[in-house]
Structure formats: C-alpha cells, structure tokens
Motif scaffolding. Sequence first.
Motif, PDB file in Angstrom:
ATOM      1  N   GLY A 242       0.479  21.976  49.135  1.00 50.51           N
ATOM      2  CA  GLY A 242       0.687  22.466  47.776  1.00 50.51           C
ATOM      3  C   GLY A 242      -0.572  22.469  46.937  1.00 50.51           C
ATOM      4  N   ARG A 243      -1.389  21.421  47.060  1.00 46.36           N
ATOM      5  CA  ARG A 243      -2.592  21.339  46.232  1.00 46.36           C
ATOM      6  C   ARG A 243      -3.559  22.461  46.583  1.00 46.36           C
ATOM      7  NH1 ARG A 243      -5.658  15.691  45.658  1.00 46.36           N
ATOM      8  NH2 ARG A 243      -3.625  15.220  44.752  1.00 46.36           N
TER       9      ARG A 243
ATOM     10  N   LEU B 121       5.416  25.849  43.874  1.00 46.25           N
ATOM     11  CA  LEU B 121       6.358  24.955  43.218  1.00 46.25           C
ATOM     12  C   LEU B 121       7.377  24.389  44.204  1.00 46.25           C
ATOM     13  CD1 LEU B 121       7.096  23.817  40.432  1.00 46.25           C
ATOM     14  CD2 LEU B 121       8.697  25.714  40.171  1.00 46.25           C
ATOM     15  N   GLU B 122       7.770  25.180  45.212  1.00 47.03           N
ATOM     16  CA  GLU B 122       8.694  24.678  46.233  1.00 47.03           C
ATOM     17  C   GLU B 122       8.109  23.473  46.943  1.00 47.03           C
ATOM     18  OE1 GLU B 122       9.513  27.869  48.858  1.00 47.03           O
ATOM     19  OE2 GLU B 122      10.703  29.023  47.413  1.00 47.03           O
ATOM     20  N   LEU B 123       6.782  23.485  47.121  1.00 47.95           N
ATOM     21  CA  LEU B 123       6.115  22.395  47.830  1.00 47.95           C
ATOM     22  C   LEU B 123       5.857  21.200  46.923  1.00 47.95           C
ATOM     23  CD1 LEU B 123       3.611  24.703  49.686  1.00 47.95           C
ATOM     24  CD2 LEU B 123       5.530  23.515  50.726  1.00 47.95           C
ATOM     25  N   ASP B 124       5.767  21.444  45.627  1.00 42.39           N
ATOM     26  CA  ASP B 124       5.482  20.362  44.682  1.00 42.39           C
ATOM     27  C   ASP B 124       6.295  20.579  43.412  1.00 42.39           C
ATOM     28  OD1 ASP B 124       4.447  18.236  43.341  1.00 42.39           O
ATOM     29  OD2 ASP B 124       2.397  19.009  43.171  1.00 42.39           O
TER      30      ASP B 124
ATOM     31  N   VAL C 174       1.289  21.326  36.298  1.00 46.71           N
ATOM     32  CA  VAL C 174       0.362  22.453  36.249  1.00 46.71           C
ATOM     33  C   VAL C 174       1.063  23.747  36.635  1.00 46.71           C
ATOM     34  CG1 VAL C 174      -1.772  23.409  37.198  1.00 46.71           C
ATOM     35  CG2 VAL C 174      -1.620  20.966  36.715  1.00 46.71           C
ATOM     36  N   ILE C 175       1.843  23.692  37.743  1.00 42.68           N
ATOM     37  CA  ILE C 175       2.534  24.905  38.186  1.00 42.68           C
ATOM     38  C   ILE C 175       3.584  25.319  37.174  1.00 42.68           C
ATOM     39  CG2 ILE C 175       3.861  25.959  40.054  1.00 42.68           C
ATOM     40  CD1 ILE C 175       2.673  23.873  41.941  1.00 42.68           C
TER      41      ILE C 175
END
Length: 274
Positions: free
Chosen positions: A195-196, A248-251, A256-257
């Motif tokens: 995600g990052r 966003l699904e990953l984090d 921030v997202i």
Amino acid sequence: GGPRPLPGQEVSVKVLGALEDGGLVERDPRLIFVPGHGDVVQALELGVPTMQPGEVSFFLAAFPYAYGRPGSREPDVPPEAPLLFEVTLLEVRDGPDPQPLPPAVRLRLGSQRRERGNFHFARGDFAAALRSYRLSLRALDGPAAAPPGPEEEEELQEQRVKCLNNCAAAELKLGRAEEALAACEAALRICPDNGRALLRRGQVGLASPRTAPLPSARPSSHPPLLSPQLLAEQGRDAEAALVLRRALELDPASKVIHTELSRLAKRQNPPSST
C-alpha cells in the motif's frame, strides 16, 4: 604515525562519548566504519579523517553533529545535547570487498543501516538517510554464504520493501521524483500490493522509460498505475479514483488516502453557487 584515512577506506577507532556533566553515554573499544557511509554521528564522520593512526583526539560536538535535536534513547542522550568524544584511531585499511554473509548477518546489518537511515531522516538530513538506506539494500542483496530458508527469504523481502519505500521518501524530500518513482517500482516488483509503495507511486507521477531499476527489482507483474493527481489534471477523475481506492483497500486506515479521495470528490462535485 602513518597517512590519514582516504575516501573509501575503513577505520577502527576506540571511542568514548560523554555529556557536559561528565556522564558517559558511549564506550566502544573497537568501532569499525567507513567515513562517509553515514553509519556514525557526524562528529566522527568529519573528525576521524583528519587523524593519523595512533593519534588521540577530542571532539566537542554541538548537537547537530551528535544526536541532533531529539537526542537518542540508545545511547541515552537528552535533546539538543552536545557531546565530548575521546577518539583513538587504531587502524586504517582499504575498504573490504563484499564478503559472503549468512542470511542472519545480512538481515542484522540491513536492519542496522535502515535504522541509521531513519535516524538521519528524523533529523532532516535526507541525503545521509538515503546513503544509509542504499547501504542497507547493499547488505540485504550482498553475496550469500548460504541460501536463506523460507522464513529468512520472506524477511529479506520484507526488509527490501521497507528500505525501498524509505528510499522513495528520502528521494521525494530531495525533490528527485524520477528516483523516487524507481524506488516505488522496485518495491512493487517485490510486493505488487504494498500500500505504501502504491500511494507514493501515485504521488510522484507516470513512470519514465529512463528510470533505472534499483536493487531487488523483479520483472513487473502488475499493470502500470497513473498518478491520481495527473489523472485529475487531465480530467480523468474516474481513473484517479480507481487508483486511490485500490490503495485504500490495502490500507483502509490511511488518512492520506482518505484525504486524497475527499479532495477528488470535491473536484467532481463542486458546491453549487448561490
């Protein structure tokens, strides 16, 4: 007696570090480092190359040349503390060629250098942070004395991704978007759903064909992602939203997202004027 250390040479020093009140915070009978690699405080980086083997020197280091404004927990150094170093230069030798190391040693060395990079990054010295992160990658990717086991290989990959993400952050702070993008791409080749790296890749823009892969890059297995900002500027808001939603699904907890998505939603649905 003997010549001073030359760039790239390795030094061995005996070092004592004390606070103004005399409290001893550092004691190392044989500290080994290469000046310029960013593995020690700047007082030693700058001071030791002025010495000759056998010489004993005292360096009074203002806090920017010691442990910076925040100080340190290990060793226990208060914020903005100057330090007095007593340094004995024991030996100077040519820098060693990379030696095959067991996986556990590569992991330990890579982690140490990444943490040193984090120290520099927190102080705002992004060039020094980048040097440490690259040295960390060199340790993680260096010649192996034995093949890593499955758990060690997984940890090596995790460390590489962390270090590449840190490289990207430092490159962005230095205003080098292409280099930051290369680091993101290398991280995504190892872990396509990181995600990052996905978010930061979106922040720095389209991939450039001139960008060279960094160490640990693998053949790409994911489609190229466009920058949400660039997509929005081109009027392609729907595609920008897709990129952000994938990140966003990953984090899901990333502020921030969420902020980027909120900004994009306001662009798509501006408030009506009265």
